[in-house]
Design an enzyme around this catalytic site. Structure first.
Site, mmCIF file in Angstrom:
data_model
loop_
_atom_site.group_PDB
_atom_site.id
_atom_site.type_symbol
_atom_site.label_atom_id
_atom_site.label_comp_id
_atom_site.label_asym_id
_atom_site.label_seq_id
_atom_site.Cartn_x
_atom_site.Cartn_y
_atom_site.Cartn_z
ATOM 1 N N SER A 45 0.808 -1.216 0.000
ATOM 2 C CA SER A 45 0.000 0.000 0.000
ATOM 3 C C SER A 45 0.842 1.268 0.000
ATOM 4 O O SER A 45 0.320 2.357 -0.236
ATOM 5 C CB SER A 45 -0.943 0.004 1.211
ATOM 6 N N GLY A 221 -4.517 -2.357 -0.722
ATOM 7 C CA GLY A 221 -3.734 -2.001 -1.894
ATOM 8 C C GLY A 221 -3.430 -0.512 -1.905
ATOM 9 O O GLY A 221 -3.961 0.249 -1.085
ATOM 10 N N GLY A 223 -2.951 3.518 -3.472
ATOM 11 C CA GLY A 223 -3.490 4.506 -4.387
ATOM 12 C C GLY A 223 -4.960 4.836 -4.216
ATOM 13 O O GLY A 223 -5.618 4.485 -3.231
ATOM 14 N N CYS A 248 -9.288 -2.134 3.792
ATOM 15 C CA CYS A 248 -8.588 -0.933 3.328
ATOM 16 C C CYS A 248 -9.034 -0.539 1.914
ATOM 17 O O CYS A 248 -10.136 -0.079 1.734
ATOM 18 C CB CYS A 248 -7.080 -1.129 3.432
ATOM 19 N N LEU A 249 -8.198 -0.739 0.884
ATOM 20 C CA LEU A 249 -8.629 -0.431 -0.474
ATOM 21 C C LEU A 249 -9.853 -1.257 -0.843
ATOM 22 O O LEU A 249 -10.773 -0.768 -1.520
ATOM 23 C CB LEU A 249 -7.497 -0.685 -1.470
ATOM 24 N N GLN A 252 -12.873 0.507 0.353
ATOM 25 C CA GLN A 252 -13.237 1.651 -0.494
ATOM 26 C C GLN A 252 -13.874 1.189 -1.801
ATOM 27 O O GLN A 252 -14.850 1.795 -2.277
ATOM 28 C CB GLN A 252 -11.998 2.500 -0.757
ATOM 29 N N ASN A 290 -3.128 2.353 7.072
ATOM 30 C CA ASN A 290 -2.286 2.902 6.014
ATOM 31 C C ASN A 290 -3.172 3.229 4.815
ATOM 32 O O ASN A 290 -3.400 2.389 3.951
ATOM 33 C CB ASN A 290 -1.195 1.909 5.607
ATOM 34 N N GLY A 292 -4.778 6.822 2.323
ATOM 35 C CA GLY A 292 -4.873 8.252 2.065
ATOM 36 C C GLY A 292 -6.245 8.688 1.603
ATOM 37 O O GLY A 292 -6.455 9.872 1.347
ATOM 38 N N TYR A 293 -7.183 7.727 1.491
ATOM 39 C CA TYR A 293 -8.542 8.024 1.037
ATOM 40 C C TYR A 293 -9.543 7.486 2.046
ATOM 41 O O TYR A 293 -9.230 6.596 2.844
ATOM 42 C CB TYR A 293 -8.802 7.407 -0.344
ATOM 43 N N HIS A 333 -6.440 -2.384 9.217
ATOM 44 C CA HIS A 333 -5.827 -3.675 8.887
ATOM 45 C C HIS A 333 -5.989 -4.663 10.041
ATOM 46 O O HIS A 333 -5.172 -4.678 10.970
ATOM 47 C CB HIS A 333 -4.342 -3.493 8.558
ATOM 48 N N GLU A 335 -5.468 -7.778 10.037
ATOM 49 C CA GLU A 335 -4.427 -8.812 10.019
ATOM 50 C C GLU A 335 -3.151 -8.347 10.691
ATOM 51 O O GLU A 335 -2.261 -9.143 11.003
ATOM 52 C CB GLU A 335 -4.133 -9.243 8.573
#
Length: 378
Positions: A45, A221, A223, A248-249, A252, A290, A292-293, A333, A335
């Site tokens: 990430s 992941g 971005g 996380c990603l 989203q 971790n 940024g969105y 996260h 995990e």
């Protein structure tokens, strides 16, 4: 050797180089973890980012291959206050500098990381250039001006597995869609004896159906989630067919597939000490994060999504569930273990949800399905 870090706002940090030589660009971010720098370096990430550690001493316990979160580090640069080149740890196999040098990553030490962090907190994450060369400052500024946002995208294809592979088990079959997955996710599923099939980020819904999964894990992941629209389409097509768990990603992407929207945070959440409140129980969990969105809270209105967790610091959304389908997700996260392992219960909840779905929706025996298909062809 001297190293320099130039920020988008023109601020220049001059320090000491460790790791590789050369020049690299990326998004400058900070991580508040006191330990765990090896997990940070090898977390996919962080692909495309120059990571600043706010804790001043980095490198004191070295690098151990057993603790990698992926096959290699993906950061574009590493900035620290003090770098310790000689680790004091019986498990250490080599130093942080050796790891960075092996993978062509530039490190910079002996800079004021507190000042750098305050700049990012005040102005937000920004582009940066990290170099060990002797280019004039004006030349670096011209390079900075020429940088485009496109250079900091396309990270998911860079970190995802290019080929399907299996991690066999005797339990439920889980398709893990790899958007830049950490090893810890696969490790948690394996601990529960799941039969895991890891697939690339661009695997289609029909290809996933052919794998006959009991459930689908949407990985973390790097971005912007809007940079992978094909993933959103695949998730939307599979919603309601299989139980899903997003991290996380993946969280989203699930939100986007359900009709919600995402937005960029000013400086993101990165560290191992973020308090998250579970709304149903009222409990507060200390989490590793971790990203940024975040999912836009207003965009939840009018969808079938319900908020399950919030961040106790800034009240952003940290967890969602679907009101009609067996799908839930978290922004952090589970995990990871930033001290306790108290967030791993979410994997047990995922498997319980899968078993309940199987009881309520028993599959047709394969022989009967084949016979029905043959009869239909006639």
């Amino acid at each position: 050797m001297q190293a320099r870090l130039l920020l988008q706002d023109g601020t220049l940090f001059t320090g000491t180089s460790f790791g590789a030589e050369g020049k690299q660009t990326g998004e400058v971010v900070f991580n508040t973890g006191i330990t765990g720098y090896q997990e940070v370096l090898t977390d996919p990430s962080y692909c495309g980012q120059i990571v600043t550690m706010t804790y001043p001493l980095i490198g004191n316990y070295g690098i151990t291959r057993d603790d990698f979160e992926s096959v290699r580090p993906y950061v574009h640069g590493f900035a620290v206050r003090h770098y310790e080149p000689v680790p004091s740890n019986w498990r250490a196999q080599y130093s942080v500098g050796d790891l960075l040098k092996e993978y062509g990553i530039i490190g910079i030490s002996d800079i004021d990381t507190r000042m750098l962090t305050r700049i990012i907190r005040h102005h937000g994450t920004m582009k940066g250039i990290l170099t060990t060369g002797s280019q004039p400052l004006e030349e670096l500024k011209e390079m900075m001006a020429a940088m485009t946002i496109e250079e900091l995208r396309n990270q998911v294809p860079m970190t995802s597995t290019p080929h399907l592979f299996s991690s066999p088990g005797n339990g439920e079959r889980i398709v893990l869609i790899d958007y830049g997955a950490k090893s810890g996710i696969l490790r948690e599923l394996n601990k529960r004896d799941c039969d895991v099939v890891v697939v690339p980020h661009d695997t289609t819904a029909e290809e996933i159906r052919r794998l006959d999964p009991d459930g689908i894990q949407l990985s973390n992941g790097p971005g912007d989630p809007k940079d992978v629209p094909h993933a959103v389409r695949t998730i939307a097509e599979l919603l309601g067919e299989y139980p899903m768990f997003g991290i996380c990603l993946g969280h989203q992407l699930f939100a986007l597939a359900s009709g919600a929207d995402t937005e960029k945070l000013k400086f993101g959440h990165r560290g191992g000490n973020h308090p998250v409140k579970e709304l149903e129980s009222g409990r507060c969990f200390i989490t590793s994060q971790n990203h940024g969105y975040t999912v836009n809270e207003d965009s939840i209105q009018g969808t079938d999504l319900e908020v399950t967790h919030i961040n106790n610091n800034d009240k952003t959304i940290e967890g969602l569930k679907h009101s009609k389908y067996p799908v839930f997700s978290v922004q952090y996260h589970p995990e990871a273990a930033p001290g306790p392992y108290d967030n791993s219960y979410l994997f047990d909840r995922f498997l319980d949800m899968i078993r309940e779905h199987k009881r309520n929706h028993p599959k047709q025996p394969r022989q009967a399905a084949i016979a029905a298909a043959v009869k239909g062809e006639r």
